[in-house]
Design a protein around this motif. Structure first.
Motif, PDB file in Angstrom:
ATOM      1  N   SER A  42       0.874  -1.146  -0.007  1.00 60.76           N
ATOM      2  CA  SER A  42      -0.048   0.057  -0.039  1.00 60.76           C
ATOM      3  C   SER A  42       0.800   1.404   0.115  1.00 60.76           C
ATOM      4  N   GLY A  43       2.214   0.987   0.378  1.00 65.08           N
ATOM      5  CA  GLY A  43       3.070   2.370   0.236  1.00 65.08           C
ATOM      6  C   GLY A  43       3.499   2.978   1.600  1.00 65.08           C
ATOM      7  N   GLU A  44       2.499   2.927   2.593  1.00 59.70           N
ATOM      8  CA  GLU A  44       2.882   3.868   3.732  1.00 59.70           C
ATOM      9  C   GLU A  44       4.016   2.898   4.420  1.00 59.70           C
ATOM     10  N   MET A  45       4.887   4.071   5.172  1.00 58.14           N
ATOM     11  CA  MET A  45       6.162   3.690   5.857  1.00 58.14           C
ATOM     12  C   MET A  45       5.753   3.517   7.312  1.00 58.14           C
ATOM     13  N   ILE A  46       5.810   2.163   7.848  1.00 63.33           N
ATOM     14  CA  ILE A  46       5.299   2.078   9.416  1.00 63.33           C
ATOM     15  C   ILE A  46       6.637   1.900  10.141  1.00 63.33           C
ATOM     16  N   PHE A  47       6.771   2.538  11.226  1.00 59.20           N
ATOM     17  CA  PHE A  47       7.788   2.533  12.132  1.00 59.20           C
ATOM     18  C   PHE A  47       7.687   1.305  12.988  1.00 59.20           C
ATOM     19  N   LEU A  48       8.839   0.539  13.167  1.00 61.20           N
ATOM     20  CA  LEU A  48       8.679  -0.608  13.883  1.00 61.20           C
ATOM     21  C   LEU A  48       9.452  -0.686  15.086  1.00 61.20           C
ATOM     22  N   ILE A  49      10.673  -0.162  15.088  1.00 59.13           N
ATOM     23  CA  ILE A  49      11.652  -0.271  16.196  1.00 59.13           C
ATOM     24  C   ILE A  49      12.685   0.760  16.145  1.00 59.13           C
ATOM     25  N   TYR A  50      13.342   1.311  17.164  1.00 62.79           N
ATOM     26  CA  TYR A  50      14.506   2.221  17.372  1.00 62.79           C
ATOM     27  C   TYR A  50      15.451   1.690  18.362  1.00 62.79           C
ATOM     28  N   GLN A  51      16.518   1.989  17.992  1.00 67.30           N
ATOM     29  CA  GLN A  51      17.787   1.789  18.749  1.00 67.30           C
ATOM     30  C   GLN A  51      18.892   2.923  18.781  1.00 67.30           C
ATOM     31  N   GLY A  52      19.204   3.626  19.793  1.00 69.50           N
ATOM     32  CA  GLY A  52      20.071   4.545  20.153  1.00 69.50           C
ATOM     33  C   GLY A  52      21.307   3.938  20.118  1.00 69.50           C
ATOM     34  N   SER A  53      22.496   4.796  19.882  1.00 68.31           N
ATOM     35  CA  SER A  53      23.760   4.246  19.922  1.00 68.31           C
ATOM     36  C   SER A  53      24.480   4.059  21.195  1.00 68.31           C
ATOM     37  N   TYR A  54      23.803   4.812  22.254  1.00 69.79           N
ATOM     38  CA  TYR A  54      24.229   4.662  23.489  1.00 69.79           C
ATOM     39  C   TYR A  54      23.241   3.631  24.392  1.00 69.79           C
ATOM     40  N   ASP A  55      22.287   3.248  23.628  1.00 66.77           N
ATOM     41  CA  ASP A  55      21.452   2.131  24.451  1.00 66.77           C
ATOM     42  C   ASP A  55      22.314   0.862  24.655  1.00 66.77           C
ATOM     43  N   GLU A  56      22.381   0.472  25.810  1.00 65.24           N
ATOM     44  CA  GLU A  56      23.162  -0.669  26.130  1.00 65.24           C
ATOM     45  C   GLU A  56      22.233  -1.943  25.955  1.00 65.24           C
ATOM     46  N   GLN A  57      20.960  -1.954  26.075  1.00 62.82           N
ATOM     47  CA  GLN A  57      19.991  -3.203  25.752  1.00 62.82           C
ATOM     48  C   GLN A  57      19.548  -2.992  24.460  1.00 62.82           C
ATOM     49  N   ASN A  58      19.215  -4.163  23.905  1.00 60.17           N
ATOM     50  CA  ASN A  58      18.585  -4.425  22.673  1.00 60.17           C
ATOM     51  C   ASN A  58      17.147  -3.900  22.510  1.00 60.17           C
ATOM     52  N   ALA A  59      16.784  -3.266  21.559  1.00 58.10           N
ATOM     53  CA  ALA A  59      15.374  -2.778  21.501  1.00 58.10           C
ATOM     54  C   ALA A  59      14.278  -3.834  21.387  1.00 58.10           C
ATOM     55  N   THR A  60      13.464  -4.014  21.903  1.00 57.34           N
ATOM     56  CA  THR A  60      12.048  -4.761  21.588  1.00 57.34           C
ATOM     57  C   THR A  60      10.891  -4.135  21.564  1.00 57.34           C
ATOM     58  N   GLU A  61      10.186  -4.566  20.526  1.00 52.59           N
ATOM     59  CA  GLU A  61       8.616  -4.193  20.390  1.00 52.59           C
ATOM     60  C   GLU A  61       7.815  -5.176  19.913  1.00 52.59           C
ATOM     61  N   GLY A  62       7.169  -5.906  20.778  1.00 50.21           N
ATOM     62  CA  GLY A  62       6.314  -6.978  20.505  1.00 50.21           C
ATOM     63  C   GLY A  62       7.106  -7.997  19.849  1.00 50.21           C
ATOM     64  N   ARG A  63       6.636  -8.487  18.652  1.00 51.20           N
ATOM     65  CA  ARG A  63       7.604  -9.614  18.034  1.00 51.20           C
ATOM     66  C   ARG A  63       8.663  -9.274  17.367  1.00 51.20           C
ATOM     67  N   TYR A  64       9.089  -7.906  17.452  1.00 54.35           N
ATOM     68  CA  TYR A  64      10.162  -7.381  16.769  1.00 54.35           C
ATOM     69  C   TYR A  64      11.301  -6.934  17.732  1.00 54.35           C
ATOM     70  N   SER A  65      12.433  -7.411  17.426  1.00 52.11           N
ATOM     71  CA  SER A  65      13.628  -7.260  18.234  1.00 52.11           C
ATOM     72  C   SER A  65      14.590  -6.653  17.374  1.00 52.11           C
ATOM     73  N   LEU A  66      15.663  -6.041  17.965  1.00 48.85           N
ATOM     74  CA  LEU A  66      16.526  -5.339  17.236  1.00 48.85           C
ATOM     75  C   LEU A  66      18.273  -5.983  17.859  1.00 48.85           C
ATOM     76  N   ASN A  67      18.757  -6.805  17.081  1.00 52.47           N
ATOM     77  CA  ASN A  67      20.021  -7.218  17.543  1.00 52.47           C
ATOM     78  C   ASN A  67      21.162  -6.164  17.297  1.00 52.47           C
ATOM     79  N   PHE A  68      21.331  -5.484  18.370  1.00 56.22           N
ATOM     80  CA  PHE A  68      22.332  -4.327  17.952  1.00 56.22           C
ATOM     81  C   PHE A  68      23.880  -4.763  18.472  1.00 56.22           C
ATOM     82  N   GLN A  69      24.824  -4.871  17.360  1.00 53.77           N
ATOM     83  CA  GLN A  69      26.292  -5.192  17.847  1.00 53.77           C
ATOM     84  C   GLN A  69      27.028  -4.019  17.290  1.00 53.77           C
ATOM     85  N   LYS A  70      27.273  -3.109  18.266  1.00 58.21           N
ATOM     86  CA  LYS A  70      27.920  -1.712  17.941  1.00 58.21           C
ATOM     87  C   LYS A  70      29.385  -1.831  17.257  1.00 58.21           C
ATOM     88  N   ALA A  71      30.061  -2.818  17.897  1.00 58.95           N
ATOM     89  CA  ALA A  71      31.610  -3.098  17.426  1.00 58.95           C
ATOM     90  C   ALA A  71      31.719  -3.539  15.974  1.00 58.95           C
TER      91      ALA A  71
END
Lengths: 117, 114
Positions: A42-71
């Motif tokens: 349909s075209g709409e951009m739907i925001f799912l999840i956000y991770q800040g560079s200083y966040d120590e924990q991986n972000a999670t939103e329901g069924r979505y999780s962000l595996n953040f490996q800064k190094a």
């Protein structure tokens, strides 16, 4: 200059299975933000999840999780228990820091996910 | 209310026409954006308004003319477009000063230039 790389143009996943969408980034900034958006046909951009560079924990939103490996400069999206409605294009994006009161966002090329019944 | 609205949803225009796209948000956001997206490509930033002032113009041709009449409204005026301008035009908004906040996108206007 900032760069976002998504190396998987297309992915298939069986319904109810988990899937990982890859994203790597390159920046010289210390402060930045990483996003994932979903774009159905349909075209709409739907925001799912956000991770800040200083966040120590991986972000999670329901069924979505962000595996953040800064190094490793990676920010992979994990979708658990895939549903047919998850079939869409997924974009990884990075916001660079600025003081202008707005966001300058760089998008990756996207991964088209198809969920198979 | 986390909604950005865009009108019209679809637009077909000839190369000599003048038309406008409209974007509205009532979330109190002070930054608003226009993106152009071709099929199977990521969105490309066109313009950014911050506090009703044009902050970024990504070298967009003058046949596209943005306008921000107030903090809730963003227009994109179109004149003498080319067929290659056919695309999905997305509007977005964000709050200034919040590093954790995201851009909220509207549903887009699908533009076809004949």
């Amino acid at each position: 200059a900032q760069k976002i790389t998504q190396t998987q143009p297309g992915m298939f996943v069986q319904e109810k299975e988990a899937v990982t969408l890859d994203c790597t980034y390159d920046t010289s900034d210390q402060s930045y933000g990483l996003f994932w958006y979903k774009q159905p046909s349909s075209g709409e951009m739907i925001f799912l999840i956000y991770q800040g560079s200083y966040d120590e924990q991986n972000a999670t939103e329901g069924r979505y999780s962000l595996n953040f490996q800064k190094a490793r400069k990676s920010a992979n999206l994990v979708i658990s228990a895939s549903q047919l409605g998850d079939s869409a294009m997924y974009f990884c994006a990075m916001r660079e820091s600025n003081s202008g009161g707005y966001q300058k966002v760089t998008f990756g090329t996207g991964t088209k996910l198809q969920v198979i019944p | 209310d986390t909604e950005v609205t865009q009108t019209p949803k679809h637009l077909v225009m000839g190369m000599t026409n003048k038309k406008s796209l409209k974007c509205e948000q009532h979330m109190g956001h002070r930054a608003m954006y226009w993106y152009k997206q071709k099929a199977k490509k990521p969105p490309e930033l066109m313009f950014v308004y911050s506090y009703e002032k044009l902050s970024i113009n990504e070298s967009v041709p003058s046949r596209f003319s943005p306008e921000c009449p107030n903090s809730s409204l963003l227009n994109l005026h179109l004149h003498a477009l080319q067929p290659e301008d056919s695309a999905l035009y997305l509007c977005a908004s964000s709050r200034p000063g919040l590093v954790t906040d995201t851009q909220y996108f509207g549903p887009g206007t699908r533009l076809t230039v004949l």
